[in-house]
Scaffold this active site. Structure first.
Site, PDB file in Angstrom:
ATOM      1  N   LYS A 159      27.531  10.481  28.644  1.00 25.63           N
ATOM      2  CA  LYS A 159      26.565  11.376  29.437  1.00 25.63           C
ATOM      3  C   LYS A 159      26.946  11.576  30.797  1.00 25.63           C
ATOM      4  O   LYS A 159      27.651  10.700  31.484  1.00 25.63           O
ATOM      5  CB  LYS A 159      25.277  10.732  29.659  1.00 25.63           C
ATOM      6  CG  LYS A 159      24.682  10.587  28.014  1.00 25.63           C
ATOM      7  CD  LYS A 159      24.343  11.545  27.398  1.00 25.63           C
ATOM      8  CE  LYS A 159      23.494  11.262  26.299  1.00 25.63           C
ATOM      9  NZ  LYS A 159      23.161  12.535  25.258  1.00 25.63           N
ATOM     10  N   GLU A 214      28.793  19.596  26.580  1.00 24.69           N
ATOM     11  CA  GLU A 214      27.765  19.724  25.888  1.00 24.69           C
ATOM     12  C   GLU A 214      26.325  19.892  26.870  1.00 24.69           C
ATOM     13  O   GLU A 214      26.028  19.112  27.651  1.00 24.69           O
ATOM     14  CB  GLU A 214      27.455  18.396  24.937  1.00 24.69           C
ATOM     15  CG  GLU A 214      26.213  18.525  24.009  1.00 24.69           C
ATOM     16  CD  GLU A 214      26.378  17.262  22.966  1.00 24.69           C
ATOM     17  OE1 GLU A 214      25.148  17.112  22.653  1.00 24.69           O
ATOM     18  OE2 GLU A 214      27.259  16.996  22.526  1.00 24.69           O
ATOM     19  N   GLU A 240      21.507  21.177  20.264  1.00 21.58           N
ATOM     20  CA  GLU A 240      20.456  20.139  19.826  1.00 21.58           C
ATOM     21  C   GLU A 240      19.250  20.335  20.310  1.00 21.58           C
ATOM     22  O   GLU A 240      18.333  20.105  19.691  1.00 21.58           O
ATOM     23  CB  GLU A 240      21.052  18.849  20.342  1.00 21.58           C
ATOM     24  CG  GLU A 240      20.799  18.600  21.980  1.00 21.58           C
ATOM     25  CD  GLU A 240      20.982  17.201  22.483  1.00 21.58           C
ATOM     26  OE1 GLU A 240      20.099  16.384  22.615  1.00 21.58           O
ATOM     27  OE2 GLU A 240      22.158  17.080  22.623  1.00 21.58           O
ATOM     28  N   HIS A 290      24.023  17.208  15.029  1.00 28.20           N
ATOM     29  CA  HIS A 290      23.571  16.397  16.096  1.00 28.20           C
ATOM     30  C   HIS A 290      22.615  15.195  15.594  1.00 28.20           C
ATOM     31  O   HIS A 290      21.822  15.395  14.717  1.00 28.20           O
ATOM     32  CB  HIS A 290      22.707  17.414  16.950  1.00 28.20           C
ATOM     33  CG  HIS A 290      21.891  16.491  18.088  1.00 28.20           C
ATOM     34  ND1 HIS A 290      20.622  15.845  18.142  1.00 28.20           N
ATOM     35  CD2 HIS A 290      22.586  16.143  19.253  1.00 28.20           C
ATOM     36  CE1 HIS A 290      20.520  15.508  19.127  1.00 28.20           C
ATOM     37  NE2 HIS A 290      21.580  15.167  19.760  1.00 28.20           N
TER      38      HIS A 290
END
Length: 347
Positions: A159, A214, A240, A290
Site C-alpha cells: 500500500k 492500483e 476492485e 481481486h
C-alpha cells in the site's frame, strides 16, 4: 424453482488487522432452497461497513424477488438487477446479489469444481503476495516483504498513500530492496490521490520499476484515470471498487487502464464477473481477480488472458474459516491449482 432464501451473519476476526478500524471481515451466508429439496450456499462479504443493510435487503426485497424463479444464475441475476435497480447499481445491491448468485452457482456445479464447469484453460496460475499494510511501521513492512521473498512469490503488492510522499518513497524503496530486482512490485493507493498528487507521486516512485499502480484515483473518475495514463509510464490497474459492467466499459472505452480487477462479490457474483471478463477480452485488457483467493483462483484458471491471483497474508477464504474442507484449490509453492473438489461454503 426457488422455494426459500435464508441468511446468516458472521463476523470473522483478521489475524492481521487491516488497520485499527478493520479488525474483522463481515460475511453473509446465503442459502437457497429449491422445491425439489436441493439447496445451494453462497456468500456476500464486506470488510468494514454495510453488513446489516445487506442482510436486511436479502431477507426482504431479494427474498421476495427470487422465490418462484428458476434456479438459473443468469435469469435470476437479470431479474434481481431489474427489481433492485431503484436502490442503485452499486454498493449494497450487488453485494446482496452476489450471495444469491454464488448460491446458484453452487447448485449449478453440484459435485463438480467451479473451474471445471467454467472450462479451465490452464493447470495453474501464479500467486502474488499482498498486504493491507499502510499502517505497518517500516520495520513491519520490511519483515513482511522478507516473508514473501522466503515464500518465493514472483510478485508482491504494498500500500501507498501515506500523508508524506517521502514516507511512500522510503517504504517502496525498502520493499524493492528486500524483494530484489527480479520480483514484480505493485503498489496500491486505494483511491487516496487526486490527479495532481498521483502524477507527483508516480514521478517519484516509477524508478522502482513498478508492475502497476492500483487505484491511484477515485474509482469512478474515468476522465482522470485516462488523463493519468496518458502521462505516466506505470501501468494502471483499476476495478476492485467498480461494481457494474457499464463502469468497466467506460474505463475500457476511455483507455483509462491497463489491467482490470473485478471483485467477484462486489460486482454481484460469478455471473457478472464473467460478463466483465468477456468485455475486457474484447479490449485486449487482462483481468486480475481481486482478493477472495480460492474463488478468484478458480476464475483465473478459466480466464482467456493469463493472470495472477492475490493472496493477502493470513486472509484467504480458508484462513477466515469461510470454506468447508476439502478446499477447491491448493497452493503448491507459488502456484494455485484446482484440487477437483467442489466449492463448499461453511454455513
Amino acid at each position: 424453482m426457488i422455494k426459500d432464501l435464508t441468511v446468516a451473519a458472521r463476523s470473522v476476526p483478521l489475524a492481521r488487522p487491516w488497520g485499527a478500524d478493520v479488525p474483522r471481515n463481515h460475511v453473509l451466508v446465503v442459502t437457497l432452497t429449491l422445491g425439489d429439496g436441493r439447496s445451494g450456499t453462497g456468500v456476500s462479504w464486506t470488510p468494514q461497513v454495510g453488513a446489516h443493510a445487506i442482510k436486511a435487503l436479502l431477507e426482504h426485497d431479494v427474498r421476495d424477488a427470487v422465490i418462484g424463479l428458476p434456479a438459473h444464475p443468469g435469469v435470476v441475476w437479470d431479474r434481481l438487477s431489474a427489481v433492485l435497480g431503484e436502490a442503485g447499481r452499486s454498493g449494497i445491491v450487488p453485494l446482496a446479489m452476489a450471495g444469491v448468485d454464488l448460491a446458484l452457482w453452487d447448485l449449478e456445479c453440484g459435485e463438480r469444481p467451479l473451474a471445471e464447469v467454467l472450462g479451465a484453460r490452464r493447470e495453474s496460475v501464479p500467486v502474488y503476495g499482498s498486504g493491507v499494510n499502510l499502517h505497518y511501521t517500516l520495520d513491519e513492512l520490511t519483515a513482511q516483504a522478507e516473508r514473501w521473498v522466503a515464500a518465493g512469490y514472483p510478485a508482491v503488492k504494498v500500500k501507498v498513500g501515506r500523508s508524506s510522499l517521502a514516507e511512500d518513497v522510503a517504504r517502496v524503496a525498502a520493499v524493492r530492496a528486500a524483494v530484489g530486482p527480479d520480483t514484480a512490485l505493485m503498489i496500491d493507493a486505494n483511491q487516496r490521490w487526486d490527479l495532481h498528487r498521483a502524477r507527483t507521486a508516480l514521478r517519484a516512485l516509477e524508478r522502482f520499476d513498478l508492475f502497476w499502480i492500483e487505484e491511484p484515483l477515485p474509482a469512478d473518475d474515468v476522465a482522470a484515470h485516462a488523463e493519468l495514463r496518458r502521462h505516466v509510464g506505470t501501468p494502471i490497474a483499476v476495478g476492485e471498487n467498480v461494481a457494474t459492467a457499464h463502469g468497466f466499459r467506460d474505463l475500457l472505452t476511455a483507455g483509462a487502464c491497463d489491467v482490470v480487477q473485478p471483485n467477484a462479490v462486489r460486482v454481484g457474483g460469478i455471473t457478472p464477473f464473467l460478463r466483465i471478463a468477456d468485455l475486457a477480452r474484447v479490449f485486449g485488457v487482462p483481468v486480475y481477480p481481486h482478493l477472495l483467493t480460492e474463488l478468484s483462483g478458480q476464475l483465473a484458471l478459466a480466464l482467456h488472458h493469463p493472470a495472477m491471483v492475490e493472496l493477502v497474508e493470513d486472509a484467504s477464504l480458508t484462513d477466515l474459516g469461510l470454506l468447508a474442507a476439502p478446499s477447491p484449490v491448493e497452493i503448491i509453492g507459488t502456484e494455485l491449482r484446482a484440487t477437483g473438489a467442489p466449492t463448499r461454503w461453511a454455513r
